[in-house]
Design a protein around this motif. Sequence first.
Motif, PDB file in Angstrom:
ATOM      1  N   VAL A 197       4.253  -9.156   7.247  1.00 45.12           N
ATOM      2  CA  VAL A 197       4.650  -8.368   8.419  1.00 45.12           C
ATOM      3  C   VAL A 197       3.383  -7.734   8.992  1.00 45.12           C
ATOM      4  CG1 VAL A 197       6.093  -6.490   9.294  1.00 45.12           C
ATOM      5  CG2 VAL A 197       6.860  -7.840   7.311  1.00 45.12           C
TER       6      VAL A 197
ATOM      7  N   PRO B 162       5.990   0.842   2.184  1.00 42.76           N
ATOM      8  CA  PRO B 162       7.088   1.694   1.680  1.00 42.76           C
ATOM      9  C   PRO B 162       8.200   1.904   2.718  1.00 42.76           C
ATOM     10  CG  PRO B 162       5.003   2.557   0.916  1.00 42.76           C
ATOM     11  CD  PRO B 162       4.666   1.427   1.862  1.00 42.76           C
TER      12      PRO B 162
ATOM     13  N   SER C 140       1.146  -3.291   5.475  1.00 44.20           N
ATOM     14  CA  SER C 140       0.132  -2.350   4.993  1.00 44.20           C
ATOM     15  C   SER C 140      -1.208  -2.759   5.562  1.00 44.20           C
ATOM     16  CB  SER C 140       0.105  -2.356   3.462  1.00 44.20           C
ATOM     17  OG  SER C 140       1.192  -1.600   2.957  1.00 44.20           O
ATOM     18  N   ASN C 141      -2.192  -1.911   5.384  1.00 49.08           N
ATOM     19  CA  ASN C 141      -3.531  -2.200   5.895  1.00 49.08           C
ATOM     20  C   ASN C 141      -4.069  -3.467   5.199  1.00 49.08           C
ATOM     21  OD1 ASN C 141      -6.342  -2.217   6.269  1.00 49.08           O
ATOM     22  ND2 ASN C 141      -6.378   0.001   6.561  1.00 49.08           N
TER      23      ASN C 141
ATOM     24  N   SER D  55      -5.408  -2.220   1.661  1.00 53.84           N
ATOM     25  CA  SER D  55      -4.240  -2.196   0.764  1.00 53.84           C
ATOM     26  C   SER D  55      -3.881  -3.588   0.242  1.00 53.84           C
ATOM     27  CB  SER D  55      -3.021  -1.604   1.484  1.00 53.84           C
ATOM     28  OG  SER D  55      -3.224  -0.244   1.742  1.00 53.84           O
TER      29      SER D  55
ATOM     30  N   ILE E 140       9.110  -4.455  14.869  1.00 58.64           N
ATOM     31  CA  ILE E 140       8.500  -4.159  13.557  1.00 58.64           C
ATOM     32  C   ILE E 140       8.029  -2.703  13.461  1.00 58.64           C
ATOM     33  CG2 ILE E 140       7.862  -6.560  13.093  1.00 58.64           C
ATOM     34  CD1 ILE E 140       4.922  -5.736  13.702  1.00 58.64           C
TER      35      ILE E 140
ATOM     36  N   MET F 182       8.947   0.843  12.578  1.00 61.44           N
ATOM     37  CA  MET F 182      10.054   1.416  11.797  1.00 61.44           C
ATOM     38  C   MET F 182      10.093   2.935  11.931  1.00 61.44           C
ATOM     39  SD  MET F 182       9.610  -0.974   8.418  1.00 61.44           S
ATOM     40  CE  MET F 182       7.833  -1.005   8.504  1.00 61.44           C
TER      41      MET F 182
ATOM     42  N   PRO G 218       0.829  -5.244  10.541  1.00 62.54           N
ATOM     43  CA  PRO G 218       0.714  -3.789  10.691  1.00 62.54           C
ATOM     44  C   PRO G 218       0.149  -3.426  12.069  1.00 62.54           C
ATOM     45  CG  PRO G 218      -1.157  -4.610   9.461  1.00 62.54           C
ATOM     46  CD  PRO G 218      -0.341  -5.814   9.827  1.00 62.54           C
TER      47      PRO G 218
ATOM     48  N   ALA H 285      -6.772   0.477   9.967  1.00 63.87           N
ATOM     49  CA  ALA H 285      -6.756  -0.997   9.862  1.00 63.87           C
ATOM     50  C   ALA H 285      -7.554  -1.648  10.998  1.00 63.87           C
ATOM     51  CB  ALA H 285      -5.313  -1.517   9.856  1.00 63.87           C
TER      52      ALA H 285
ATOM     53  N   GLY I 292       0.871  -1.177   0.000  1.00 65.57           N
ATOM     54  CA  GLY I 292       0.000   0.000   0.000  1.00 65.57           C
ATOM     55  C   GLY I 292       0.904   1.222   0.000  1.00 65.57           C
ATOM     56  N   GLY I 293       0.452   2.285   0.687  1.00 67.31           N
ATOM     57  CA  GLY I 293       1.175   3.546   0.558  1.00 67.31           C
ATOM     58  C   GLY I 293       1.783   4.120   1.827  1.00 67.31           C
ATOM     59  N   THR I 294       1.920   3.319   2.894  1.00 66.06           N
ATOM     60  CA  THR I 294       2.597   3.853   4.088  1.00 66.06           C
ATOM     61  C   THR I 294       3.502   2.804   4.757  1.00 66.06           C
ATOM     62  OG1 THR I 294       0.711   5.317   4.540  1.00 66.06           O
ATOM     63  CG2 THR I 294       2.280   5.020   6.324  1.00 66.06           C
ATOM     64  N   GLY I 295       2.902   1.745   5.297  1.00 67.51           N
ATOM     65  CA  GLY I 295       3.677   0.775   6.084  1.00 67.51           C
ATOM     66  C   GLY I 295       4.716   0.046   5.244  1.00 67.51           C
TER      67      GLY I 295
ATOM     68  N   GLU J 163      -7.509   2.472  -4.439  1.00 65.76           N
ATOM     69  CA  GLU J 163      -7.848   3.827  -3.961  1.00 65.76           C
ATOM     70  C   GLU J 163      -7.599   4.867  -5.055  1.00 65.76           C
ATOM     71  OE1 GLU J 163      -5.818   4.352  -0.128  1.00 65.76           O
ATOM     72  OE2 GLU J 163      -6.568   2.360   0.342  1.00 65.76           O
TER      73      GLU J 163
HETATM   74  P1  GDP Z   1      -2.089   3.491   3.066  1.00 66.63           P
HETATM   75  O1  GDP Z   1      -2.104   3.030   1.658  1.00 66.63           O
HETATM   76  O2  GDP Z   1      -1.615   4.897   3.264  1.00 66.63           O
HETATM   77  O3  GDP Z   1      -3.322   3.144   3.828  1.00 66.63           O
HETATM   78  O4  GDP Z   1      -0.907   2.706   3.742  1.00 66.63           O
HETATM   79  P2  GDP Z   1      -0.599   1.167   3.974  1.00 66.63           P
HETATM   80  O5  GDP Z   1      -1.798   0.328   3.878  1.00 66.63           O
HETATM   81  O6  GDP Z   1       0.596   0.819   3.162  1.00 66.63           O
HETATM   82  O7  GDP Z   1      -0.070   1.252   5.448  1.00 66.63           O
HETATM   83  C1  GDP Z   1      -0.936   1.495   6.532  1.00 66.63           C
HETATM   84  C2  GDP Z   1      -0.593   0.484   7.586  1.00 66.63           C
HETATM   85  O8  GDP Z   1       0.791   0.579   7.866  1.00 66.63           O
HETATM   86  C3  GDP Z   1      -1.319   0.730   8.887  1.00 66.63           C
HETATM   87  O9  GDP Z   1      -2.192  -0.342   9.131  1.00 66.63           O
HETATM   88  C4  GDP Z   1      -0.201   0.817   9.919  1.00 66.63           C
HETATM   89  O10 GDP Z   1      -0.517   0.103  11.082  1.00 66.63           O
HETATM   90  C5  GDP Z   1       0.992   0.219   9.203  1.00 66.63           C
HETATM   91  N1  GDP Z   1       2.258   0.824   9.615  1.00 66.63           N
HETATM   92  C6  GDP Z   1       2.637   2.113   9.497  1.00 66.63           C
HETATM   93  N2  GDP Z   1       3.884   2.271   9.989  1.00 66.63           N
HETATM   94  C7  GDP Z   1       4.285   1.044  10.428  1.00 66.63           C
HETATM   95  C8  GDP Z   1       5.470   0.557  11.045  1.00 66.63           C
HETATM   96  O11 GDP Z   1       6.420   1.282  11.307  1.00 66.63           O
HETATM   97  N3  GDP Z   1       5.503  -0.774  11.358  1.00 66.63           N
HETATM   98  C9  GDP Z   1       4.454  -1.610  11.094  1.00 66.63           C
HETATM   99  N4  GDP Z   1       4.579  -2.899  11.443  1.00 66.63           N
HETATM  100  N5  GDP Z   1       3.326  -1.183  10.514  1.00 66.63           N
HETATM  101  C10 GDP Z   1       3.249   0.121  10.177  1.00 66.63           C
END
Ligand code: GDP
Length: 320
Positions: free
Chosen positions: A233, A13, A206-207, A211, A295, A297, A235, A246, A8-11, A36
């Motif tokens: 991994v 990356p 990621s979520n 995601s 986990i 980061m 989240p 999430a 997805g776009g946060t965890g 999205e």
């Molecule tokens: P989105 O597309 O912006 O919704 O982002 P993602 O789905 O890629 O990432 C969101 C998820 O990343 C959330 O459920 C967070 O709990 C998880 N997340 C964010 N930072 C971290 C981290 O440092 N470690 C872990 N394990 N999860 C993370």
Amino acid sequence: MKVCVLSGGTGTPKLIQGLKKVMPEKDITVIVNTAEDTWLGDLYLSPDIDTVLYTFSDLINEETWYGVKGDTFTTHETLKKFESNDFKEFLRIGDKDRALKMHKTHYINKGYPLSKIVDMEREIFNIKANIFPMTDDNVETKILIKEDDEGGHKNKILLKFHDFWINRKGNADVLDVFYENSNYASAVDGALDAIENCDFVIIGPSNPITSIAPILSIKDIKKAIKDKRVFAVSPIVGNSAVSGPAGVLMRAKGYSVDAVGVYKFYKDIINTLVIDNADKDKIDGIKCNVVVTNIIMNSLTDKIKLAKDIIVGYKSLDKK
Ligand code: GDP
């Protein structure tokens, strides 16, 4: 060694930042959520794809996990002054970020498949990794909520993710989540080849609902992954997501908001779940291999350490 990462776009990356320090970038393939993706006025937005492009090119704004670090907002501020009833500037998009979005929009309007456009952008940014949208078809995450109207009647409303998370700030009684059109969507050929040719798959943190599940809702991808070793991994640390919705969405889908809930969500496809040191006590509820480490980061050191732990986990699996 080649890895294929679902993102997805946060965890995820954040993890990619670590992975690209510990292995050659060309050996990393990322398959990215596009459920999205949306039109904002005349602009096509592919938020997770852009974040992955900016992550590999070291341009990502790590405070927000979208857009370019240090970007300026001259166009946005000027457009705000032009606003009228039928001309709206909805989102705060930076100038450089807007250029990438205009590039995508130009080629989308010409009928190019998204995967081809992303490949052009990958080359413009001189990225050696492979980046694929999960599909070139339109698949959209929709959130079904229950809401009382003024007369006290319970109504079911189907929201776009953006409406649920940005406009309503996630404050809604969620009944279900759908991936509209996913039954008819197919994966990009290059993504399927990459899965077939990789040593193992990493489902990043990621979520799971907004995601990763959309990516897995593409049948060809789920089928291709079934034959591979898959690491996920979590989240979730303790009883909440590190960030974002999430938790509330996992609960709505009937999963507990903890590492065991993440395991149950992924249990049909993963061999190994990577969980946090704080969740050691959950191991008994997780019926697959488990890697226990930090986990969360926060720093590049954390990201590199997690990437290495996953690779070590994979290599030790291979010896079994
Ligand atoms: P989105 O597309 O912006 O919704 O982002 P993602 O789905 O890629 O990432 C969101 C998820 O990343 C959330 O459920 C967070 O709990 C998880 N997340 C964010 N930072 C971290 C981290 O440092 N470690 C872990 N394990 N999860 C993370």
